[in-house]
Design a protein around this motif. Structure first.
Motif, PDB file in Angstrom:
ATOM      1  N   LEU A   1      -5.368  -3.661  -2.731  1.00 53.15           N
ATOM      2  CA  LEU A   1      -4.744  -2.976  -3.862  1.00 53.15           C
ATOM      3  C   LEU A   1      -5.699  -2.863  -5.039  1.00 53.15           C
ATOM      4  O   LEU A   1      -5.587  -1.954  -5.857  1.00 53.15           O
ATOM      5  CB  LEU A   1      -3.471  -3.714  -4.280  1.00 53.15           C
ATOM      6  CG  LEU A   1      -2.387  -3.814  -3.196  1.00 53.15           C
ATOM      7  CD1 LEU A   1      -1.144  -4.487  -3.765  1.00 53.15           C
ATOM      8  CD2 LEU A   1      -2.038  -2.452  -2.633  1.00 53.15           C
TER       9      LEU A   1
ATOM     10  N   ARG B   1       0.164   3.306  -3.335  1.00 47.70           N
ATOM     11  CA  ARG B   1      -0.980   4.200  -3.154  1.00 47.70           C
ATOM     12  C   ARG B   1      -0.674   5.474  -2.375  1.00 47.70           C
ATOM     13  O   ARG B   1      -1.534   6.352  -2.288  1.00 47.70           O
ATOM     14  CB  ARG B   1      -2.107   3.452  -2.426  1.00 47.70           C
ATOM     15  CG  ARG B   1      -2.713   2.296  -3.210  1.00 47.70           C
ATOM     16  CD  ARG B   1      -3.540   2.769  -4.380  1.00 47.70           C
ATOM     17  NE  ARG B   1      -4.233   1.704  -5.057  1.00 47.70           N
ATOM     18  CZ  ARG B   1      -5.516   1.710  -5.373  1.00 47.70           C
ATOM     19  NH1 ARG B   1      -6.257   2.762  -5.061  1.00 47.70           N
ATOM     20  NH2 ARG B   1      -6.066   0.697  -6.005  1.00 47.70           N
TER      21      ARG B   1
ATOM     22  N   TRP C   1       0.840  -1.203   0.000  1.00 44.51           N
ATOM     23  CA  TRP C   1       0.000   0.000   0.000  1.00 44.51           C
ATOM     24  C   TRP C   1       0.875   1.253   0.000  1.00 44.51           C
ATOM     25  O   TRP C   1       0.603   2.222  -0.721  1.00 44.51           O
ATOM     26  CB  TRP C   1      -0.910  -0.032   1.226  1.00 44.51           C
ATOM     27  CG  TRP C   1      -1.764   1.186   1.426  1.00 44.51           C
ATOM     28  CD1 TRP C   1      -1.523   2.220   2.277  1.00 44.51           C
ATOM     29  CD2 TRP C   1      -3.004   1.492   0.766  1.00 44.51           C
ATOM     30  NE1 TRP C   1      -2.538   3.149   2.210  1.00 44.51           N
ATOM     31  CE2 TRP C   1      -3.463   2.723   1.285  1.00 44.51           C
ATOM     32  CE3 TRP C   1      -3.773   0.838  -0.191  1.00 44.51           C
ATOM     33  CZ2 TRP C   1      -4.647   3.319   0.868  1.00 44.51           C
ATOM     34  CZ3 TRP C   1      -4.965   1.423  -0.605  1.00 44.51           C
ATOM     35  CH2 TRP C   1      -5.388   2.652  -0.088  1.00 44.51           C
TER      36      TRP C   1
END
Length: 442
Positions: free
Chosen positions: A379, A252, A248
């Motif tokens: 994800l 992201r 992550w």
């Protein structure tokens, strides 16, 4: 008047007396496990790099081999636990340590995918068998409070893993085959030292099976199987910390990748700090069920925080990420403590190994399928994926109390986590007396 230095020393002595295992078999088993996990910490940190960079196996093939080996490992826990109940847990653990010494040394000679997969599968089967026998031995050594002893043991082995990781970093920094091979052989040697230290633990004789009890009872025990499944699901918190959060971070967020190492280190630090205090409050079956609920709800809260960790400036992302990860790290301690208390409290004294093996089967099965599912969920869907994941953990946690009440109603002679040990200490004490030399403190 007591000097400040004297007060500090007195405080440290009091703290050590509270957290350290009792002299004799408990300390011997802790020392053995510490050495074992020290070597494991070194190897796990370099294994993927060794097989891909040094041996030359493509990363995807390494992953496939690990999946096959992990599936094979599922076959080792319950049979080994049953064998430990019949011949004694220490004997089974010594044999499996011998096998693992050989498999670890064999990794030095691996040069192809099929050889890697074969050796890894043998190692996984031996490791599963070792863990099942070790669980049964902990139940005997722990006496009337096996869950608390296991919590203490967990604290010390967590420190061992942390200490082993920097050593692995040195080998990675050097980057030569010789450096990796040295580390692998050091881990193989750690199994030998582990076995030698284990010889200081008495060989407890098997507890006779009561009249009317059935063989393969654990496999037919639906309430215990339900607990093992819940325990496996909640154990995936470790996968969230070790795999999902790092991915992550890199895909992201704008947080530096080094934050993944910070989160991983925090997982062990929080475990060392909280494991024993939580373990002391989670020793009965009822307390274990409530701890499962607490853990699941806490993970849900942590996932909700992580869901918004990709928003805002970099410093805000880092702060939110650390807060959410800290919640999950703390929640994992409650899950571990619950697993310890329930795995012992719901197991009959004469079949500790068999039941510990079934519990490990639940943990290993979740570990085999969990990483792919969790990463695909988070994800693939981003923030909403975190909320769905949190809801799943919350649901599993809320099932904890009713499942444990169901299991408790079906136990013929156990009402709490200490009841299992009540049947064992008299036999265990008689077994330990002829082996007084072996039970001395290290």
């Amino acid at each position: 008047m007591i000097s400040r230095g004297g007060a500090v020393r007195a405080g440290l002595r009091a703290w050590w007396a509270r957290v350290s295992p009792e002299p004799g078999p408990q300390r011997a088993l802790v020392a053995s496990s510490f050495v074992n996990r020290l070597g494991t910490g070194m190897f796990v940190a370099v294994s993927a790099l060794y097989f891909t960079l040094i041996v030359g196996i493509p990363a995807r093939q390494v992953g496939t081999g690990l999946t096959i080996a992990g599936t094979a490992g599922l076959l080792g826990s319950v049979p080994a636990g049953m064998l430990a109940d019949r011949v004694g847990p220490r004997m089974v653990q010594l044999v499996t340590l011998g096998v693992q010494t050989g498999t670890m040394a064999a990794f030095v000679f691996v040069h192809s995918w099929w050889m890697f997969t074969t050796v890894t599968a043998l190692d996984k089967v031996a490791d599963a068998a070792n863990n099942a026998a070790r669980g049964a031995l902990i139940g005997r050594v722990g006496g009337e409070r096996p869950a608390l002893f296991r919590a203490k043991l967990r604290s010390f082995v967590s420190v061992a893993v942390v200490l082993g990781t920097p050593v692995a970093g040195i080998a990675i920094q050097i980057g030569t085959r010789a450096a990796y091979v040295t580390l692998i052989l050091a881990n193989a040697a750690s199994y030998v030292v582990c076995a030698l230290l284990l010889l200081r633990v008495p060989e407890y004789p098997p507890i006779p099976r009561p009249a009317g009890s059935r063989r393969f009872a654990a496999l037919a025990d639906r309430p215990y199987a339900a607990f093992a499944g819940l325990n496996g699901l909640l154990s995936l918190q470790a996968v969230v910390v070790a795999l999902v959060i790092p991915l992550w971070i890199t895909t992201r967020t704008q947080v530096p990748r080094t934050m993944a190492a910070v989160v991983f280190g925090m997982f062990f630090v929080v475990g060392v700090l909280l494991m024993q205090p939580v373990g002391r409050r989670t020793e009965t079956v009822a307390q274990g069920g409530r701890a499962l609920r607490t853990s699941g709800l806490a993970v849900a809260a942590g996932c909700a925080v992580l869901a918004v960790s990709a928003e805002g400036p970099r410093w805000a992302q880092a702060a939110v990420l650390l807060f959410g990860a800290a919640i999950i790290c703390a929640a994992s301690v409650w899950a571990l403590a619950a697993g310890f208390s329930l795995s012992f409290g719901l197991s009959p004294a004469h079949a500790q190994g068999e039941y510990q093996g079934l519990n490990l089967l639940g943990l290993d099965a979740a570990a085999a399928v969990g990483p792919a599912l969790l990463t695909a969920l988070v994800l693939g869907f981003g923030g909403p994926g975190w909320f769905v994941l949190g809801a799943g953990f919350a649901a599993a946690g809320l099932l904890g109390p009713p499942v444990t009440r169901w299991a408790q109603r079906t136990r013929p002679d156990t009402a709490d986590a200490g009841a299992v040990a009540d049947a064992a200490p008299s036999l265990s004490a008689r077994a330990a007396r002829p082996s007084a030399a072996g039970s001395s403190a290290p």
